[in-house]
Write an enzyme that holds these catalytic residues in place. Sequence first.
Site: not given
Length: 547
Positions: A242, A290, A292
Amino acid sequence: MAAQLPIPIYSSLEDAFGGLRTASGQSVRWANLAQEFKSRFGREPAYIARAPGRVNLIGDHIDYVLFGVLPAAVEHDILIACGPSMSPVSSNSGSVAAHNLDPRYVPQTFAPMLKSAPLPTASEERDAENTVHAESWHMDIDTKELRWESYVKAGYYGVLNHFFPAAAGSTTTGPHPVPVDLLVTGCVPAGSGLSSSAAMVVASTLAFLAVNNKVVGLTKGELVEMAMENEKRVGVNSGGMDQAASVICTPDTALYITFFPSLSAQPTPLPTSRTVPRAVFVCANSLVVSDKVVGAKTRYNLRVVETLVGARVLAHHIGVVLAPTERPTLREVLGRWLGFYEAKNVPSDLDTDMLREGVQKILPYVEKLRPTRDDGELGVTMEEMIEWSGMPEAEFRQVYLSWVDVEATHFQLYKRTKHVFEEALRVLRFRDVCFSSEAAILPRDTLIDLGALMNESHQSSIELCENSCPEVDELVRLAREAGAFGSRVTGAGWGGCTVSLVAEDMVDEFIRSMKSTYPPYKYLGDDELREVIFATKPSSGAFVLKL
């Protein structure tokens, strides 16, 4: 190499976005941010730091085991306007006034403390188990409570410890960070799988670097490594994909990112603009949030541990000898099995052809991790996992569990290991398709091939990695029925976004079909719909605008 390039510092949006047309589309948002900063803090910002979100085209849950991935930065981003504070109440060294344009996020003020300085009293300090300490500096980051300013603090940590270590142990000598005012805005939806958390950490790291005049001389790779370490302080053992995508990506390309034996990034041309029909990637938010950090011990962090233990057990089966306290990844075990060892400062690695052959060669041995039992359960208990590792229990817990919080009744070593190797192979095949032809125009079959790999990847997310959810599976099914060449979950999963490969001239019809068939979209207005489903082009990576 892309990772060795300097971090861009621009003086105009036209330079930053590579043209007047794109810059003009961005100018209103940037100007509004600067004006609001002036309204709140009484002066113009000195810099605006920008970091984009990313969409991973293929290769989820394999970066933290050091296999290559293929993300692209998206046009959605995080912006942080910042400047040295002039407030009389900000006299503390490095104090921060952090504001957010989103009214849901309350302004915060905080200041880092040197470890030699008195720590907060028991009544002031958070639960000790959830407090993160830097090497020289101390700030509270509660890893169990999701707070927006935690990502700002996480970005600050790397700057403090990389550039102000001489101040440790002293409150009067040595260089000290300047007090900072900052204002955050963003259009990367949180918990969507487009990596808003990494974009936030990269942008905040870059903002603190800029205000303290530490950007010049840093490479993109160094910023990636700093941001990776910073995000771990929020409680997620991120693999680096990421951050690398947010920092290093370039327009019109994906990025083939490898992490072994060191970070490397290779721009990979996407054939979408050279095919008949032309195609784009469409991101669709399932609207299942959602993050992490939330549930990490049963989801993201659990898979990190399962793959690490799977690597040790696999090494035992294929004759790779490990030191008692060693914790290699599956990628490292593969390299050793094939006879490649990486000495310090002497990079040695398999090329992509050798890597592909190696993965194909090791896949049959993964079956040795499949339990032989009558109940059909493919996982193993904690006791079985420790026994399979060949380690004493105390040593096992120290090596694999002392640094991370996980929770499970059965640990899926076989499923996770199988997913990693098969997904790594799909990434290489996807990359091969992207580089497969020098022709100016590529046939429709190219898009069909890419779509098939995306579909296989999603099936693995359902069956082996188990990081999908019913809503995401429904979005994927509807996308394929609406004409997508391929569709899959993107990012960590358990909600968030899907990414679909769609013919460019079909995008409007595709979005109308998704609106009419996916129940959460049916009653959204046009503006709301544009926020949750959109076509995106690969974007440039992070940069600083100096005002």
